[in-house]
Design an enzyme around this catalytic site. Sequence first.
Site, PDB file in Angstrom:
ATOM      1  CE1 TYR A   1       6.234   4.783  12.566  1.00  0.00           C
ATOM      2  CE2 TYR A   1       6.720   5.775  14.705  1.00  0.00           C
ATOM      3  CZ  TYR A   1       5.962   4.927  13.919  1.00  0.00           C
ATOM      4  OH  TYR A   1       4.918   4.225  14.490  1.00  0.00           O
TER       5      TYR A   1
ATOM      6  CB  VAL B   1      -1.007   0.015   1.171  1.00  0.00           C
ATOM      7  CG1 VAL B   1      -2.049  -1.075   0.988  1.00  0.00           C
ATOM      8  CG2 VAL B   1      -0.310  -0.118   2.522  1.00  0.00           C
TER       9      VAL B   1
ATOM     10  CB  ILE C   1       0.845  -1.360  21.445  1.00  0.00           C
ATOM     11  CG1 ILE C   1       0.061  -0.046  21.480  1.00  0.00           C
ATOM     12  CG2 ILE C   1      -0.090  -2.570  21.368  1.00  0.00           C
ATOM     13  CD1 ILE C   1      -0.854   0.129  22.667  1.00  0.00           C
TER      14      ILE C   1
ATOM     15  CE  LYS D   1       2.546   5.581  12.164  1.00  0.00           C
ATOM     16  NZ  LYS D   1       1.394   4.873  11.551  1.00  0.00           N
TER      17      LYS D   1
END
Length: 256
Positions: free
Chosen positions: A161, A67, A194, A165
């Site tokens: 990065y 993608v 996480i 975001k």
Amino acid sequence: MATIDLKGKIALVTGSSSGIGRAIAVALAAGGAKVAVNYLRSREDGEETVRTIREAGGEAELFQADVSKVDAIEALVRAVEETFGAGVDILVNNAGHLVRRCPNADMTEELYETIMDVNFKSAVFVTKAVLPGMKAKGGGAIVNLSSLAAHDGGGPGASVYAASKAAIVSYSKGLAKELAPAGIRVNTVSPGFIGRTAFHATFTSEEGRKATVGRVPLGREGTPDDVAGAVLYLVSGLAAYVTGETIEINGGLFMR
């Protein structure tokens, strides 16, 4: 009062072969949605996500696509629509990657483009591809995945990065305004630390993990299911009047 009932809805979750993406796909299927599971490299992991959904009585199909490439995105959405016989109702732009830690002094144009393409460009162009089908159905829900790094700059060597975001957060707000007249809601979830994901298994040392968890007010690392629960809320009727919002999922590590 509205409830979580996604029966008859078609959901596409990018990067859903494992980790947070898998948990989101499983949660949406449990809510009644027909789920398009997308993977890049590991067909085996993608098949595991589909198998988990089907064994629980849900409906899912597997689709391979990179993608970060517009032609692959367009082919993916066509395949999803042909397979399920209608346009996408729910889009979760979950695909993303730190790629590798790199200080700005060593940043190359190639690495910069790779990071921005997988984290930001993918969301922009997958969204573009599903919009005709969503608009034809009179509405939909989009959830984009950001990160705590968008607010604090991330760890060492993660500045680009983090910027990708942060772009997701701003993009989602602008998109929410743009698509509201079409009945399409756009929101963001921003996970903190996480655990049980390939991301931290690859990029975070055990010492770093313990140090971060030690600063979390709720006293534990998050789980992919913690993120999936927020996504499930945002795409459901319970969030019918919520758009342009960012939900922080970090146990209180960062509070706006």
